[in-house]
Design an enzyme around this catalytic site. Sequence first.
Site, short mmCIF file in Angstrom:
data_model
loop_
_atom_site.label_atom_id
_atom_site.label_comp_id
_atom_site.label_asym_id
_atom_site.label_seq_id
_atom_site.Cartn_x
_atom_site.Cartn_y
_atom_site.Cartn_z
N ARG A 46 -14.39 -9.96 5.96
CA ARG A 46 -13.76 -8.92 5.14
C ARG A 46 -13.75 -7.59 5.89
O ARG A 46 -12.85 -6.78 5.77
CB ARG A 46 -14.47 -8.77 3.79
CG ARG A 46 -14.03 -7.52 3.01
CD ARG A 46 -14.20 -7.64 1.50
NE ARG A 46 -15.48 -8.19 1.12
CZ ARG A 46 -16.67 -7.55 1.20
NH1 ARG A 46 -16.71 -6.32 1.68
NH2 ARG A 46 -17.78 -8.13 0.82
N TYR A 98 10.29 1.07 -4.83
CA TYR A 98 10.05 -0.36 -4.99
C TYR A 98 9.42 -0.58 -6.38
O TYR A 98 8.51 0.15 -6.78
CB TYR A 98 9.10 -0.84 -3.89
CG TYR A 98 8.72 -2.28 -4.06
CD1 TYR A 98 9.66 -3.28 -3.86
CD2 TYR A 98 7.44 -2.64 -4.47
CE1 TYR A 98 9.32 -4.61 -4.05
CE2 TYR A 98 7.10 -3.96 -4.66
CZ TYR A 98 8.05 -4.94 -4.45
OH TYR A 98 7.72 -6.25 -4.65
C1 PLP Z 1 8.09 -5.81 -1.05
C2 PLP Z 1 7.84 -4.36 -0.94
C3 PLP Z 1 6.58 -3.82 -1.27
C4 PLP Z 1 5.45 -4.68 -1.79
O1 PLP Z 1 5.01 -5.59 -0.84
P1 PLP Z 1 4.40 -7.06 -1.18
O2 PLP Z 1 4.12 -7.60 0.17
O3 PLP Z 1 5.44 -7.80 -1.94
O4 PLP Z 1 3.17 -6.84 -1.99
C5 PLP Z 1 6.41 -2.46 -1.11
N1 PLP Z 1 7.41 -1.66 -0.67
C6 PLP Z 1 8.63 -2.14 -0.36
C7 PLP Z 1 9.70 -1.22 0.09
C8 PLP Z 1 8.88 -3.51 -0.49
O5 PLP Z 1 10.10 -3.99 -0.20
#
Ligand code: PLP
Length: 379
Positions: A46, A98
């Site tokens: 970790r 997002y």
């Molecule tokens: C997909 C995405 C996230 C989140 O990432 P995950 O790997 O799905 O947890 C954050 N920011 C952007 C711009 C994304 O496209």
Amino acid sequence: MDFNTLCVHGCSDRYDITGAVSVPIFQTATFAHPGVGQSTGYDYSRVQNPTREHLEKTVAKLEQGKEALAFSSGMAAIAAMMELFSPGDHVICSDDLYGGSHRLFHHINAKNGISFTLVNTSFSEKVKAAIRPETKAILVETPTNPMMQVTDLRKIADLAHANGLLLAVDNTFLTPYLQKPLTLGADLVIHSGTKYLGGHNDALAGFLVANDPEICDRLRFIYKNTGGCLSPFDSWLLIRGIKTLPLRMDRQQENAQKIALWLTQQKKIAKVFYPGLPDHPDYELSRKQTSGFGSMISFEVDNHRTAEQILNRVELIQFAESLGGVESLVTYPMLQTHAEIPVKEREEKGINERLLRLSVGVENAEDLIADLTNALQTD
Ligand SMILES: *Cc1c(COP(=O)(O)O)cnc(C)c1O
């Protein structure tokens, strides 16, 4: 070292005595100590693991940062970053965020006493007007998801630093191959490594990259105590994915440019949002601050029936969430990534029943256009 070479060879550290060309997967939870008061430099996975360390050092170099941390997903990275803030703190962020970040901020961080103001960060005067005495940071996505608005990073970095604020940039859409926010003044870079960095729609990952030693130390402390670390195997998948990042992105953007242009010529397509089209309002700014336009295209069709028809009929292009991989994907932001954004807020941003988002992959562009042509056909 050139970016392409760095992607293939990664950081120069070697952890192996056999000469293995591929970085070994150290699939171990813990490490034995040679004796009391002695350590190999590794204690517990970790905290640190050699496979993940190779990946972290590589990503730090690609972003020109001091240190990178590899998380089990992009959301784990953003959630850890939010631990830098305390009850009473205020954060300004893009209003076209997002969807997962939007939910994290409003349903989890807000309950812990952190407040947010959403603004269109393409307009620095709007960002300036939102600054309060308790503001601690500005969080920008550029280009935004899904409306593809671009923020002038140097301008926002100057504004942030003049007011003692941190600037964090979600660089998922362009990756360091096309945009390096730390070199434009950002303090923190965020990635969903699930997308272009991994590039094969087969692993979740996230990154935080920073330059300031104090921020790096604080983040490393949060990281080791909250535990959202990337597994050794997924670290290896990311190392492998990054080797071909420039090749994939070159092909993806070449395809995206062709498809964006083709979309503008279709009767049933009302609007195309792609920063690589000269009539995009941020075309010039993009040319200045990035070395490419990426391969995300959003477009608005004539009505919701056409949107549904496309989603039902595409064959090569898959109707799925996510983006950035070698396989082309189409999403319906209103129902998928942005389903929980209040309707009024969503509609005002242009995320309506006619908007679709396309992540262009590395397939043959003519095959993708043929698939879209077929999906748009009237019976
Ligand atoms: C997909 C995405 C996230 C989140 O990432 P995950 O790997 O799905 O947890 C954050 N920011 C952007 C711009 C994304 O496209």
